[in-house]
Scaffold this active site. Sequence first.
Site, PDB file in Angstrom:
ATOM      1  N   ASN A  11      86.774  31.606 -22.695  1.00 21.22           N
ATOM      2  CA  ASN A  11      87.460  32.441 -23.685  1.00 21.22           C
ATOM      3  C   ASN A  11      86.879  33.849 -23.579  1.00 21.22           C
ATOM      4  OD1 ASN A  11      88.482  33.679 -25.966  1.00 21.22           O
ATOM      5  ND2 ASN A  11      87.246  32.496 -27.410  1.00 21.22           N
ATOM      6  N   LYS A  13      87.746  36.379 -25.169  1.00 23.25           N
ATOM      7  CA  LYS A  13      87.872  37.102 -26.447  1.00 23.25           C
ATOM      8  C   LYS A  13      88.479  38.491 -26.200  1.00 23.25           C
ATOM      9  CE  LYS A  13      83.896  34.632 -28.190  1.00 23.25           C
ATOM     10  NZ  LYS A  13      83.153  34.369 -29.413  1.00 23.25           N
ATOM     11  N   HIS A  98      90.736  29.231 -33.332  1.00 28.31           N
ATOM     12  CA  HIS A  98      89.350  29.624 -33.076  1.00 28.31           C
ATOM     13  C   HIS A  98      88.748  30.109 -34.396  1.00 28.31           C
ATOM     14  CE1 HIS A  98      85.911  31.897 -31.620  1.00 28.31           C
ATOM     15  NE2 HIS A  98      85.999  31.209 -30.500  1.00 28.31           N
ATOM     16  N   GLU A 100      87.084  32.583 -35.143  1.00 26.43           N
ATOM     17  CA  GLU A 100      87.297  34.016 -35.413  1.00 26.43           C
ATOM     18  C   GLU A 100      88.696  34.250 -35.990  1.00 26.43           C
ATOM     19  OE1 GLU A 100      86.116  35.315 -31.519  1.00 26.43           O
ATOM     20  OE2 GLU A 100      84.070  34.708 -31.974  1.00 26.43           O
ATOM     21  N   GLU A 166      83.593  23.445 -32.227  1.00 24.49           N
ATOM     22  CA  GLU A 166      82.786  24.660 -32.132  1.00 24.49           C
ATOM     23  C   GLU A 166      82.133  24.947 -33.479  1.00 24.49           C
ATOM     24  OE1 GLU A 166      84.101  27.345 -28.694  1.00 24.49           O
ATOM     25  OE2 GLU A 166      85.290  27.887 -30.418  1.00 24.49           O
ATOM     26  N   GLY A 172      78.337  32.634 -30.368  1.00 22.69           N
ATOM     27  CA  GLY A 172      77.857  34.007 -30.225  1.00 22.69           C
ATOM     28  C   GLY A 172      76.372  34.193 -30.474  1.00 22.69           C
ATOM     29  N   SER A 207      77.649  28.771 -27.630  1.00 23.05           N
ATOM     30  CA  SER A 207      76.425  29.128 -26.899  1.00 23.05           C
ATOM     31  C   SER A 207      76.139  28.229 -25.695  1.00 23.05           C
ATOM     32  CB  SER A 207      75.222  29.156 -27.844  1.00 23.05           C
ATOM     33  OG  SER A 207      75.400  30.177 -28.806  1.00 23.05           O
TER      34      SER A 207
HETATM   35  C1  PEP Z   1      83.721  30.892 -28.251  1.00 21.57           C
HETATM   36  O1  PEP Z   1      84.027  32.044 -28.503  1.00 21.57           O
HETATM   37  O2  PEP Z   1      84.576  30.004 -28.293  1.00 21.57           O
HETATM   38  C2  PEP Z   1      82.341  30.598 -27.888  1.00 21.57           C
HETATM   39  C3  PEP Z   1      81.993  29.360 -27.756  1.00 21.57           C
HETATM   40  O3  PEP Z   1      81.515  31.687 -27.719  1.00 21.57           O
HETATM   41  P1  PEP Z   1      80.023  31.646 -27.106  1.00 21.57           P
HETATM   42  O4  PEP Z   1      80.055  30.722 -25.898  1.00 21.57           O
HETATM   43  O5  PEP Z   1      79.752  33.052 -26.724  1.00 21.57           O
HETATM   44  O6  PEP Z   1      79.113  31.127 -28.150  1.00 21.57           O
END
Ligand code: PEP
Length: 248
Positions: A11, A13, A98, A100, A166, A172, A207
Amino acid sequence: MAASKPLIAGNWKMFGRQADLGEIALLASRVGRVSEVIDVLVCPPAPMVAVAAWRAKDTSVLIGAQDCSAVAADSARTGDVSAAMLADAGARYVIVGHSERRTIFGETDAVVRAKAEAALTAGLIPIVCVGETHSERAGGRLGEVVARQIQDSIPQTGGTFVVAYEPVWAIGGNATPTLAEIADVHDLIGKTLAGRSMGARILYGGSVNPKNAGEIFGAPGVDGALVGRASLKADDFSAIILAHPAAS
Ligand code: PEP
């Protein structure tokens, strides 16, 4: 729940420009034939989906999108992008719900479900994201929150979809749940889905990086990963993909 083929999705983003799409060819060359046993997906920002799909067409890398409209039909919705448009641009999957989108844009479970159903109508595979916040977890509400999100966000119309667990607090940053915690939540999701899906793949996201990917892929019930930051560069993303046991 046994899944047919793992899926490792990136992703991007709201990062990247067309100049960064060279990472896709690099990724394809790094993962090589591994994509025969693992589905490898990159989800760039919407304006880059068509070019990314064109650049990826002779490679094994699949292209997806990060969001779609909840409305399936062509209609007067300025600024919205339909799942059918994303499919027409060459997307195969779309991420919906997601955290966000849920937190910044206030998307409810009902909106997420409508988006997932619009994706299916357009022939896309939705990746439905669920996960608890830090305070929900601290308050002992993890199971209740994730089960509710699954019940209320997944498509009711049937069809193939993917779930991404998630934990919001793990996105993040650097922290991840323990492997046992990941396995427990994936088990809960599998049980909540029982009878409502044809072997939906359940991804872990939050992460994931080249160092922790191997052990996360080894956790029971983990059918792949949704990767944010570490998917932007082919070096890191390919290292994550190659850490999957199916790659060896
Ligand atoms: C995400 O945005 O779905 C995500 C898992 O981000 P990150 O891997 O940076 O934690």
